[in-house]
Design a protein around this motif. Sequence first.
Motif, PDB file in Angstrom:
ATOM      1  N   HIS A 364      -3.718  23.967   0.866  1.00 29.26           N
ATOM      2  CA  HIS A 364      -3.951  25.382   0.566  1.00 29.26           C
ATOM      3  C   HIS A 364      -5.292  25.844   1.127  1.00 29.26           C
ATOM      4  N   LEU A 365      -6.286  24.965   1.092  1.00 30.03           N
ATOM      5  CA  LEU A 365      -7.625  25.299   1.590  1.00 30.03           C
ATOM      6  C   LEU A 365      -7.764  25.039   3.084  1.00 30.03           C
ATOM      7  N   ASP A 366      -6.692  24.562   3.706  1.00 28.20           N
ATOM      8  CA  ASP A 366      -6.682  24.254   5.138  1.00 28.20           C
ATOM      9  C   ASP A 366      -7.780  23.246   5.488  1.00 28.20           C
ATOM     10  N   ALA A 367      -7.893  22.210   4.656  1.00 28.69           N
ATOM     11  CA  ALA A 367      -8.927  21.181   4.849  1.00 28.69           C
ATOM     12  C   ALA A 367      -8.278  19.912   5.385  1.00 28.69           C
ATOM     13  N   LYS A 368      -8.697  19.518   6.569  1.00 28.62           N
ATOM     14  CA  LYS A 368      -8.143  18.291   7.152  1.00 28.62           C
ATOM     15  C   LYS A 368      -8.843  17.062   6.590  1.00 28.62           C
ATOM     16  N   THR A 369     -10.174  17.100   6.524  1.00 28.93           N
ATOM     17  CA  THR A 369     -10.941  15.998   5.944  1.00 28.93           C
ATOM     18  C   THR A 369     -11.981  16.559   4.974  1.00 28.93           C
ATOM     19  N   VAL A 370     -12.312  15.762   3.970  1.00 28.53           N
ATOM     20  CA  VAL A 370     -13.295  16.169   2.966  1.00 28.53           C
ATOM     21  C   VAL A 370     -14.221  14.995   2.671  1.00 28.53           C
ATOM     22  N   THR A 371     -15.355  15.331   2.087  1.00 21.25           N
ATOM     23  CA  THR A 371     -16.240  14.318   1.507  1.00 21.25           C
ATOM     24  C   THR A 371     -16.008  14.313   0.012  1.00 21.25           C
ATOM     25  N   VAL A 372     -15.849  13.135  -0.552  1.00 17.68           N
ATOM     26  CA  VAL A 372     -15.624  13.010  -1.994  1.00 17.68           C
ATOM     27  C   VAL A 372     -16.910  12.567  -2.659  1.00 17.68           C
ATOM     28  N   PHE A 373     -17.310  13.292  -3.694  1.00 19.90           N
ATOM     29  CA  PHE A 373     -18.450  12.800  -4.478  1.00 19.90           C
ATOM     30  C   PHE A 373     -18.179  13.009  -5.957  1.00 19.90           C
ATOM     31  N   SER A 374     -18.783  12.139  -6.770  1.00 25.63           N
ATOM     32  CA  SER A 374     -18.411  12.106  -8.188  1.00 25.63           C
ATOM     33  C   SER A 374     -19.623  11.822  -9.053  1.00 25.63           C
ATOM     34  N   GLN A 375     -19.422  12.055 -10.342  1.00 24.29           N
ATOM     35  CA  GLN A 375     -20.422  11.749 -11.357  1.00 24.29           C
ATOM     36  C   GLN A 375     -19.776  10.920 -12.454  1.00 24.29           C
ATOM     37  N   ALA A 376     -20.365   9.765 -12.753  1.00 22.61           N
ATOM     38  CA  ALA A 376     -19.973   8.914 -13.880  1.00 22.61           C
ATOM     39  C   ALA A 376     -18.469   8.641 -13.893  1.00 22.61           C
ATOM     40  N   PHE A 377     -17.764   8.997 -14.985  1.00 28.56           N
ATOM     41  CA  PHE A 377     -16.352   8.668 -15.129  1.00 28.56           C
ATOM     42  C   PHE A 377     -15.476   9.352 -14.089  1.00 28.56           C
ATOM     43  N   GLY A 378     -15.990  10.406 -13.458  1.00 28.21           N
ATOM     44  CA  GLY A 378     -15.232  11.044 -12.392  1.00 28.21           C
ATOM     45  C   GLY A 378     -14.993  10.129 -11.206  1.00 28.21           C
ATOM     46  N   SER A 379     -15.774   9.044 -11.115  1.00 29.18           N
ATOM     47  CA  SER A 379     -15.617   8.110  -9.993  1.00 29.18           C
ATOM     48  C   SER A 379     -14.244   7.438 -10.006  1.00 29.18           C
ATOM     49  N   CYS A 380     -13.642   7.279 -11.181  1.00 28.66           N
ATOM     50  CA  CYS A 380     -12.320   6.634 -11.255  1.00 28.66           C
ATOM     51  C   CYS A 380     -11.288   7.443 -10.485  1.00 28.66           C
ATOM     52  N   SER A 381     -11.226   8.759 -10.724  1.00 29.19           N
ATOM     53  CA  SER A 381     -10.296   9.623  -9.998  1.00 29.19           C
ATOM     54  C   SER A 381     -10.686   9.753  -8.536  1.00 29.19           C
ATOM     55  N   ALA A 382     -11.987   9.759  -8.260  1.00 25.88           N
ATOM     56  CA  ALA A 382     -12.460   9.868  -6.877  1.00 25.88           C
ATOM     57  C   ALA A 382     -11.996   8.672  -6.054  1.00 25.88           C
ATOM     58  N   LEU A 383     -12.157   7.469  -6.589  1.00 30.80           N
ATOM     59  CA  LEU A 383     -11.737   6.264  -5.883  1.00 30.80           C
ATOM     60  C   LEU A 383     -10.224   6.231  -5.693  1.00 30.80           C
ATOM     61  N   ALA A 384      -9.476   6.668  -6.721  1.00 33.62           N
ATOM     62  CA  ALA A 384      -8.016   6.667  -6.626  1.00 33.62           C
ATOM     63  C   ALA A 384      -7.548   7.594  -5.503  1.00 33.62           C
ATOM     64  N   PHE A 385      -8.131   8.780  -5.413  1.00 33.35           N
ATOM     65  CA  PHE A 385      -7.729   9.712  -4.363  1.00 33.35           C
ATOM     66  C   PHE A 385      -8.079   9.170  -2.984  1.00 33.35           C
ATOM     67  N   ALA A 386      -9.300   8.638  -2.842  1.00 35.32           N
ATOM     68  CA  ALA A 386      -9.725   8.125  -1.538  1.00 35.32           C
ATOM     69  C   ALA A 386      -8.872   6.930  -1.103  1.00 35.32           C
ATOM     70  N   ALA A 387      -8.457   6.111  -2.067  1.00 36.70           N
ATOM     71  CA  ALA A 387      -7.657   4.921  -1.737  1.00 36.70           C
ATOM     72  C   ALA A 387      -6.253   5.292  -1.295  1.00 36.70           C
ATOM     73  N   THR A 388      -5.717   6.383  -1.824  1.00 38.10           N
ATOM     74  CA  THR A 388      -4.331   6.761  -1.530  1.00 38.10           C
ATOM     75  C   THR A 388      -4.224   7.846  -0.463  1.00 38.10           C
ATOM     76  N   THR A 389      -5.367   8.424  -0.065  1.00 39.99           N
ATOM     77  CA  THR A 389      -5.371   9.458   0.985  1.00 39.99           C
ATOM     78  C   THR A 389      -6.552   9.219   1.909  1.00 39.99           C
ATOM     79  N   SER A 390      -6.669   8.009   2.399  1.00 46.88           N
ATOM     80  CA  SER A 390      -7.857   7.619   3.161  1.00 46.88           C
ATOM     81  C   SER A 390      -8.026   8.442   4.432  1.00 46.88           C
TER      82      SER A 390
END
Length: 589
Positions: A364-390
Amino acid sequence: MVDSLNTRPDTVIDQQSRQPNEAELVHMLYDAVIDNSLWPEMISELMEHIELSHPNDLSKSPDRFHGLITHFERAMRLSENIVALQEENATLGGVLDSLSVGLMVFDHGGNKIFSNRAARDYGVDYNSIGELEHEVEHLHVSSETQLPILGHADSRGTSIALVDASKIKSGILPPNAAKIVVGLPALTTQSFEDFRLRYFLSKAEGRLVKALHASNNLRKAATECRITYESARTYLKRVYLKTGVSEQSSLLLLVDRNPLSLLDREPQNTDPSLPVRRNLLLRDGRNLEYFEIGPPDGHILLHFDALTGVAIDAIGAPERYIPHLEALGLRIIVPCRPGTFGSHFKTMAGLSDFTNDLNQLLDHLDAKTVTVFSQAFGSCSALAFAATTSHRVDKLVLCAPSYPRHEPMDWRSMDVFYIISGVIGRRAPALLKAIVPYLMRSVMQNTKKYLERHITRSKCPADIAVLSSPVLQKRIPEMLALRTLQGSDGLVQENYLNTHGWDFELGSLTMPVHILQGELDNVSDPEGSRKLQAALPNAMYHSFPSLGQYLLFTEWPWILEACKCDGSTAAVIERARESMSDSKQITAA
């Protein structure tokens, strides 16, 4: 092989820390009734007490812990009743504080026993009847059928009425109430604007009504509006026609009786800034809410926040970050996990079940690549997304990440959110659905007390400064209330998946991963972050000796700079480390 976290984490038990016996646990249970902030620790102590008993005790003697569990259930009911009363009181207090009418109640000794915010704000908040009567020079008692009027208590024209409690309908006020004071403020500019819009008056007609209300004289009102008396008469006739009255006194009464004037509202915001909260209709019909700040053409930072969501306070203070984001050419997108904020709930078996929603958002945002950054417990979802959409992630920047395979030696030193997710969530996940809603309500009602407990355990001056902030104490309950607007199912699921939902392989994250870790962190244990770094193929561990859990709160400018997609991440981080080291040496000198 999936990096499953459903096994017992690597734990070193501190044999020197004495576990409380059963009698002490009962005392602790009822201490938690009085102080709700003790509950997460209390529940964890109870589970550890049962776990450390002889392994066969429960099977051989299932009633052994019956008495302790009975005390636990009773104490929890008492505590829930207390929180319910706190919520009821907060609701009542909020309603009374939303009024522009000032209210005070005095007892039979003449001492104040209650006042609302309007009474304090309008300067009519006296500690005794004597002070009130001394302040107002002329006491006017009109008749027995009308309220005694004490006149105007301040230059803003607040009218004060003193009423004997016996004149109020019986059974409403408490027995110790003797006198009621009502303060009615003068109408505000917003009140007149409300009136104008309600009756579709022109701006010129609205100005005349306001001037007429102030002077009660049409000639004076015309002079105030800089129009002729004949023009004022013409305007007034049009006002009569629109409002349905036929005389001046009826018009002024209509203005005074505008119900909106009784509410203490925020001034109208004339700032044309773009809205931060946005929504996307997903293909399955669910709504996904996300927050957006920064230039529309900026490189996207997909931010996974912690449970409180105030490290990057996109809703509460977007203006803090926008100039910096514009200078860096970055745009922050904060997706709200299912069941939180305005995102519709869906049942997820693992953290990677959120990936499809996120890919729809990026499309929807027309984003081909992004940088993922997280805080504390948000890292769990961040790692999951990066691992499945590398293929859509250029790098990860993880601030104080959570790694559930590691449990600290002394979890008792951790904060409430770690104990809920990292200890209770791992050892007794079935309890989460029962206790998370209550504990979140408790945190919202007793935020200051929870933060004070965390402050006493912190060894990091920077964290203590963040936790002591009145702004944080205000924002945490506000954000938790927004996060649980649809109920607590999303939060319960999130806490569960953070420890039991790692359905992806850390080895698949081949992109650069930068872990920013304060060594004085007592929420995300630095040793856990080092283990996480060792489990990732391409990760760098950046240590900050003087920082703790809340480094993103204070260091966000250079952390955002490190998220730029120009290959300078490591250099920016190292420059920040050197700057902190130099600053420490200067201070020491």
